[in-house]
Design a protein around this motif. Sequence first.
Motif, short mmCIF file in Angstrom:
data_model
loop_
_atom_site.label_atom_id
_atom_site.label_comp_id
_atom_site.label_asym_id
_atom_site.label_seq_id
_atom_site.Cartn_x
_atom_site.Cartn_y
_atom_site.Cartn_z
N THR A 168 0.87 -1.04 -0.05
CA THR A 168 -0.04 -0.09 0.17
C THR A 168 0.98 1.32 -0.04
OG1 THR A 168 -0.03 -0.12 2.30
CG2 THR A 168 -1.92 -1.04 1.34
N GLY A 169 2.14 1.10 0.15
CA GLY A 169 2.99 2.36 0.42
C GLY A 169 3.26 2.84 1.78
N ASP A 170 2.34 2.31 2.69
CA ASP A 170 2.25 2.57 4.43
C ASP A 170 3.34 1.79 4.79
OD1 ASP A 170 0.35 4.29 4.12
OD2 ASP A 170 -1.24 2.87 4.68
N SER A 171 4.09 2.00 6.01
CA SER A 171 5.09 1.48 6.66
C SER A 171 4.44 0.39 7.53
CB SER A 171 5.92 2.45 7.42
OG SER A 171 5.13 2.94 8.58
N PHE A 172 5.28 -0.65 8.00
CA PHE A 172 4.91 -1.61 8.89
C PHE A 172 4.26 -0.82 10.27
CE2 PHE A 172 7.20 -5.85 7.88
CZ PHE A 172 6.91 -5.55 6.50
N LEU A 173 4.91 0.10 10.55
CA LEU A 173 4.65 0.89 11.74
C LEU A 173 3.22 1.45 11.65
CD1 LEU A 173 5.35 1.86 14.73
CD2 LEU A 173 6.12 4.24 13.34
N THR A 174 2.95 2.13 10.40
CA THR A 174 1.66 2.71 10.15
C THR A 174 0.53 1.46 10.08
OG1 THR A 174 2.61 4.35 9.02
CG2 THR A 174 0.01 3.93 8.66
N ASP A 175 0.94 0.39 9.58
CA ASP A 175 0.15 -0.76 9.50
C ASP A 175 -0.19 -1.69 10.78
OD1 ASP A 175 -0.84 -0.02 7.16
OD2 ASP A 175 -0.13 -2.05 5.95
N LEU A 176 0.31 -1.41 11.65
CA LEU A 176 0.24 -2.26 12.96
C LEU A 176 -1.11 -2.00 13.55
CD1 LEU A 176 3.90 -1.72 14.85
CD2 LEU A 176 2.78 -3.83 13.47
N ARG A 177 -1.83 -3.05 13.74
CA ARG A 177 -3.01 -3.05 14.68
C ARG A 177 -3.14 -3.45 16.06
NH1 ARG A 177 -6.17 -6.79 10.07
NH2 ARG A 177 -5.25 -8.28 11.62
N THR A 178 -2.33 -4.36 16.52
CA THR A 178 -2.27 -4.79 17.77
C THR A 178 -1.05 -5.25 18.23
OG1 THR A 178 -4.53 -5.84 16.93
CG2 THR A 178 -3.53 -6.32 19.40
N ALA A 179 -0.61 -4.86 19.57
CA ALA A 179 0.46 -5.37 20.03
C ALA A 179 0.02 -6.52 21.27
CB ALA A 179 1.36 -4.29 20.72
#
Length: 430
Positions: A415-426
């Motif tokens: 999508t062009g988004d970073s892994f950080l941006t796409d994170l949903r849950t920790a």
Amino acid sequence: MLYKLLCTLLLIFCAASMPLAGDAAGITQYPKLVEADYWTAQNKDGDKLLLDAKGVQFFNAKVRAASRNVPDLLHYPATVSGDSLKTRIMDYLVLEDDLYLHGNKVSENYKNILRKQTNVGAIPATVTPRYAVTVRRSSLRNLPTGEGLFYYAAERNFDVLQETSLDPGEPLVVLHQSANKYFYYVQSVNYSGWISTFNIAFTDKKTWQQYADPDDFLVVTAANVSLKTSGEQVIYQQGARLPLVSEQSDTYMVEAPVRSKTGLLQKQRLLLPRSAGVHKGYLPYTSNNILRAAFAFYDMPYGWGGLKDSVDCSSLVFNAYRTVGVYLPRNADEQEEGAGTKKLLETLDDKQKTAAINSLRPGAALYMDGHVVLYLGQINGVPYAIHSLGSYFSGGQRHVVMKVVVSDLSLQRSTGDSFLTDLRTAVEFK
């Protein structure tokens, strides 16, 4: 003058010991950052016991209660509804897509053959489970075939029928057999699917319970341990258990499961060096032990569904945690939705996500759509993770990686988004 010289030398030493921005950004190969010792040394309270044996048992009960694919095998029902089993087996959703076999598009006739092989018409109204044990590392399949099916003609890594891989000695509940009798439909500790008839051995329930809930065992802490049984090398992957018979100063005697010609379980005693990458019983559940386990796979190939005798992103997490006795769901989405202490990240901006991640205990799992990484810690506020990575994107171009890496979270997705941006849950598993 001497004081200034000492300060200058100290600054030079510190600068040399820290990664340069270019070395550490994205996927890093900076020597210190790709070793477990660096991260365990930075991990405050990393050797603190998070859960004792009873605490682990209690947490595993919460996992089973929250996860649809993680039954209590030791208390599996004496009978199963035939209709419910048919519903599970007749999940043919994958066959609705265009698929390729050996580079050629699969015909509808071939798909119908696979449906017929599931043999659901032979399932009785009430099914009485049988008990078996795997005798070698085995693929668990979505349909009763060993042939790989792929979404693209040239694809060879992501077999859509490959669900997971099971180690030797895995306890199975056997529920059904394919029409050609080459596969059984089974329930394992955290997945159900089709396994080759020749990779399992039947036994009585009492003997089976010794594999489902062993008293004395070794747990594999290396990426893989290989043993020779009945003329073949069998691989036990990290987290697998080997029944322990006795121990000497430099060796262990273990029992390996073997299949007789009639398909029954036999036991073969073998010697295993203490240096083979095993531990007597589970490792203590500490954050640092999770990190060390994950790094055993560093730089190994990406193994979709456990293929290539390696790990994909979620089995890296699963294996690391079963070394301490914690048994998670197999797939990333079920791990994310299951038991554990969670931080919801989806609605946070990148700065807030970074702060939330850096407050976590190293070894926590970070989930995005279709991928999971294990948090290692941070450098100058930048969080790092270890994960089994298929590919990432840069400038609209896909970069194939296919191995276990250490990286920050700046990698881009399609999508062009970073892994950080796409994170949903920790999730912290406690």
